[in-house]
Design a protein around this motif. Structure first.
Motif, PDB file in Angstrom:
ATOM      1  N   UNK A   1       0.830  -1.210   0.000  1.00 35.10           N
ATOM      2  CA  UNK A   1       0.000   0.000   0.000  1.00 35.10           C
ATOM      3  C   UNK A   1       0.862   1.255   0.000  1.00 35.10           C
ATOM      4  N   UNK A   2       1.953   1.233   0.770  1.00 40.51           N
ATOM      5  CA  UNK A   2       2.859   2.382   0.808  1.00 40.51           C
ATOM      6  C   UNK A   2       3.514   2.594  -0.550  1.00 40.51           C
ATOM      7  N   UNK A   3       3.901   1.509  -1.194  1.00 40.75           N
ATOM      8  CA  UNK A   3       4.515   1.606  -2.520  1.00 40.75           C
ATOM      9  C   UNK A   3       3.535   2.212  -3.517  1.00 40.75           C
ATOM     10  N   UNK A   4       2.289   1.781  -3.425  1.00 35.85           N
ATOM     11  CA  UNK A   4       1.263   2.311  -4.335  1.00 35.85           C
ATOM     12  C   UNK A   4       1.059   3.811  -4.107  1.00 35.85           C
ATOM     13  N   UNK A   5       1.000   4.215  -2.847  1.00 34.58           N
ATOM     14  CA  UNK A   5       0.746   5.620  -2.528  1.00 34.58           C
ATOM     15  C   UNK A   5       1.921   6.514  -2.939  1.00 34.58           C
ATOM     16  N   UNK A   6       3.145   6.004  -2.788  1.00 31.46           N
ATOM     17  CA  UNK A   6       4.331   6.802  -3.087  1.00 31.46           C
ATOM     18  C   UNK A   6       4.843   6.609  -4.509  1.00 31.46           C
ATOM     19  N   UNK A   7       4.146   5.759  -5.270  1.00 35.31           N
ATOM     20  CA  UNK A   7       4.546   5.484  -6.650  1.00 35.31           C
ATOM     21  C   UNK A   7       5.964   4.907  -6.714  1.00 35.31           C
ATOM     22  N   UNK A   8       6.236   3.979  -5.816  1.00 33.21           N
ATOM     23  CA  UNK A   8       7.511   3.271  -5.783  1.00 33.21           C
ATOM     24  C   UNK A   8       7.231   1.775  -5.853  1.00 33.21           C
ATOM     25  N   UNK A   9       8.322   0.987  -5.990  1.00 29.06           N
ATOM     26  CA  UNK A   9       8.151  -0.463  -5.966  1.00 29.06           C
ATOM     27  C   UNK A   9       8.152  -0.935  -4.513  1.00 29.06           C
ATOM     28  N   UNK A  10       7.607  -2.127  -4.312  1.00 30.45           N
ATOM     29  CA  UNK A  10       7.581  -2.672  -2.961  1.00 30.45           C
ATOM     30  C   UNK A  10       8.994  -2.919  -2.443  1.00 30.45           C
ATOM     31  N   UNK A  11       9.882  -3.336  -3.325  1.00 23.37           N
ATOM     32  CA  UNK A  11      11.268  -3.579  -2.904  1.00 23.37           C
ATOM     33  C   UNK A  11      11.949  -2.277  -2.477  1.00 23.37           C
ATOM     34  N   UNK A  12      11.590  -1.170  -3.149  1.00 22.33           N
ATOM     35  CA  UNK A  12      12.167   0.123  -2.765  1.00 22.33           C
ATOM     36  C   UNK A  12      11.706   0.516  -1.358  1.00 22.33           C
ATOM     37  N   UNK A  13      10.434   0.265  -1.066  1.00 21.61           N
ATOM     38  CA  UNK A  13       9.919   0.546   0.270  1.00 21.61           C
ATOM     39  C   UNK A  13      10.651  -0.301   1.308  1.00 21.61           C
ATOM     40  N   UNK A  14      10.851  -1.559   1.000  1.00 25.75           N
ATOM     41  CA  UNK A  14      11.546  -2.461   1.924  1.00 25.75           C
ATOM     42  C   UNK A  14      12.958  -1.969   2.206  1.00 25.75           C
ATOM     43  N   UNK A  15      13.641  -1.492   1.157  1.00 30.67           N
ATOM     44  CA  UNK A  15      15.008  -0.981   1.348  1.00 30.67           C
ATOM     45  C   UNK A  15      15.004   0.251   2.246  1.00 30.67           C
ATOM     46  N   UNK A  16      14.042   1.139   2.028  1.00 29.32           N
ATOM     47  CA  UNK A  16      13.964   2.349   2.862  1.00 29.32           C
ATOM     48  C   UNK A  16      13.696   1.996   4.318  1.00 29.32           C
ATOM     49  N   UNK A  17      12.831   1.010   4.556  1.00 30.24           N
ATOM     50  CA  UNK A  17      12.541   0.590   5.924  1.00 30.24           C
ATOM     51  C   UNK A  17      13.786  -0.004   6.564  1.00 30.24           C
ATOM     52  N   UNK A  18      14.537  -0.822   5.799  1.00 27.34           N
ATOM     53  CA  UNK A  18      15.778  -1.405   6.320  1.00 27.34           C
ATOM     54  C   UNK A  18      16.753  -0.297   6.705  1.00 27.34           C
ATOM     55  N   UNK A  19      16.892   0.712   5.837  1.00 23.75           N
ATOM     56  CA  UNK A  19      17.812   1.825   6.114  1.00 23.75           C
ATOM     57  C   UNK A  19      17.377   2.578   7.367  1.00 23.75           C
ATOM     58  N   UNK A  20      16.054   2.771   7.542  1.00 21.80           N
ATOM     59  CA  UNK A  20      15.544   3.480   8.722  1.00 21.80           C
ATOM     60  C   UNK A  20      15.828   2.673   9.984  1.00 21.80           C
ATOM     61  N   UNK A  21      15.621   1.366   9.903  1.00 21.91           N
ATOM     62  CA  UNK A  21      15.881   0.513  11.059  1.00 21.91           C
ATOM     63  C   UNK A  21      17.363   0.525  11.429  1.00 21.91           C
ATOM     64  N   UNK A  22      18.241   0.520  10.421  1.00 19.49           N
ATOM     65  CA  UNK A  22      19.685   0.573  10.688  1.00 19.49           C
ATOM     66  C   UNK A  22      20.057   1.898  11.351  1.00 19.49           C
TER      67      UNK A  22
END
Length: 264
Positions: free
Chosen positions: A3-24
């Motif tokens: 849903x976040x990927x759809x709203x931000x016009x990004x891929x799901x994998x891109x969202x996952x990478x951003x979340x990983x970076x935030x967690x790090x």
């Protein structure tokens, strides 16, 4: 994540990478990943609660800037129904005289970005300017069918009919009955949290409501509501224009105040 990927016009994998970076960066996991599902950790839940208000403020500021790039905008805090029924008609002349100034109506009076309030007067504050702009009687109204059904002809008859209460003004009926020199043992009824819902309930015949005349004038004129005991004295509601003396938009505020007072 989808849903976040759809709203931000990004891929799901891109969202996952951003979340990983935030967690790090934060040094702690925000999500528990289980096969094809994810859920927030306790830390993630608390973090979301803390940053949500800030993200909403950023979103509102961005929307406000896009809507009015010049910055010539005033945020006016006012009850939504009063804004629709009274203020918007009064703003017609203002919009004609000052087409470059945007007026944003905000019904949440706790917001920090309100430049000027239209509300009942509060305790005196030397940092604020407060001046009366509207005085309107509080009147008991109901649908004609309910009036006929309960044969309401006197103040005493009213307590036998269903009464509608506004949660923000829980003692209003008691105050009104006191103004009529009548002291019922109990004042029971249904609760509503907004003028618009209690107005709708009155129109549909659910009960008798105490409302500012300025809000119900349209329904009274159309015959959808009738005023009960209109010859009696009643409570008067006062609304003031309230704003800070040192507001950086003071020149815009003065234009607004002058126009509203002139219109009224």
């Amino acid at each position: 994540f989808t849903a976040a990927a759809r709203e931000l016009n990004l891929t799901q994998s891109a969202i996952s990478r951003h979340i990983r970076m935030l967690e790090e960066r934060l040094g702690t996991p925000l999500f528990v990943r289980d096969r094809q599902t994810v859920k927030l950790t306790r830390a993630g839940e608390l973090y979301a609660l803390e940053i949500r208000a800030a993200l909403e403020s950023i979103s509102e500021a961005t929307l406000g800037l896009r809507a009015c790039p010049s910055g010539q905008a005033l945020n006016v805090g006012i009850d939504a129904t009063l804004g629709v029924r009274w203020l918007l008609p009064a703003l017609h002349e203002f919009y004609t005289s000052y087409p470059d100034i945007d007026i944003n109506l905000i019904s949440d009076l706790d917001k920090d970005n309100i430049d000027i309030f239209i509300r009942p007067p509060a305790d005196e504050d030397h940092d604020m300017i407060s001046r009366e702009v509207l005085s309107t009687p509080i009147i008991p109204v109901c649908a004609p069918s309910l009036l006929a059904k309960h044969h309401v002809k006197t103040v005493e008859d009213m307590v036998k009919a269903p009464l509608l209460h506004l949660t923000s003004r829980p003692d209003l009926w008691e105050r009104w009955f006191e103004s009529q020199s009548f002291h019922p043992e109990a004042v029971n009824g249904t609760l509503f949290d907004q003028y618009m819902t209690i107005l709708g309930a009155a129109v549909t015949g659910i009960g008798i409501a105490l409302l500012p005349r300025i809000i119900v004038q349209t329904e009274l004129s159309a015959g959808a509501l009738v005023e009960i005991l209109h010859e009696k004295e009643t409570i008067i509601d006062q609304y003031n224009l309230i704003y800070r003396k040192d507001n950086e938009k003071i020149s815009l505020i003065r234009h607004f105040v002058s126009n509203i007072e002139h219109h009224i």
